[in-house]
Design an enzyme around this catalytic site. Sequence first.
Site, PDB file in Angstrom:
ATOM      1  CB  SER A 173     -22.586  -0.512  31.731  1.00  0.00           C
ATOM      2  OG  SER A 173     -21.470   0.299  31.990  1.00  0.00           O
ATOM      3  CG  HIS A 222     -26.595   0.861  33.535  1.00  0.00           C
ATOM      4  ND1 HIS A 222     -26.160   1.656  34.575  1.00  0.00           N
ATOM      5  CD2 HIS A 222     -25.547   0.781  32.663  1.00  0.00           C
ATOM      6  CE1 HIS A 222     -24.917   2.041  34.348  1.00  0.00           C
ATOM      7  NE2 HIS A 222     -24.527   1.533  33.184  1.00  0.00           N
TER       8      HIS A 222
END
Length: 275
Positions: A173, A222
Amino acid sequence: MATTTQTCYRHPSRETGVSCSNCGRPICPDCMTPTPVGMRCPECSKQRTAVHTLQNVGSAVQLTPVLIGVCVVAALASGSIGAGGSGNELFARGALFGPLVADGEYWRLITGGFLHSGLIHLGFNMYLLWMLGNMLEPALGQVRFALLYLVSLLAGSAGALLVNPNAVTVGASGAVFGLMAAAFLELRARGFDPMASGIGPLILLNLMISFVPGLNISIGGHIGGLIGGVVVTVVLQQTDSTQRRTAGTVALVVLAIAVAVAGVAIAKSATPVGF
């Protein structure tokens, strides 16, 4: 406010507001050659910038399927895509975990980005990687795309450790968020609306999902990857000319090392706990 009038470098008597997208020299309409990356002067247009069509784009996207393949093989080998997604010894030795990074297992800063906790986790990241890789790899080239991916991955690992160094973290991610940031900035730099293209809403949606309670998503990973992608893209855009590309590549290698060192330093703050 006083302004400086530009004149064409080949026709000094002609004023112009357009510069070559490669070397930056001012050019008049007679000297402009349209290319996929903007107007170029006669000399730079002879460098034959590759135009990626449906016939040759497949050959330009080579690293992206390799990255996807490594992630899929790692998921299968680690036993993490079955029920529960807890994984085996390979998963335990490769996942990002602050105390063990601090103990010298520095490879976890990278290997954690190739492991996943479940089929849905793997599938979602690989779909985004395929979509963004097909957009960015032909535009940036394999070396610069690889550096973008690496720095974003390392920045995601550093961000995850900063928020919670004692959490076991896996997933691509961070790197994918870096690619989303790069796609957003590249589209805007080329005169496209990132929000209309879908990249902007995609970033916003994924950021919102990151804050949903109970999903066990690494917010730091993230956001760290997103920041890494922004920094890399700014460097790439500032060193896009032929004369500056080597300097840009060196700068990104140094940046990757610096981010890795920062990740290790952050991991030193982890409280030793069992794994």
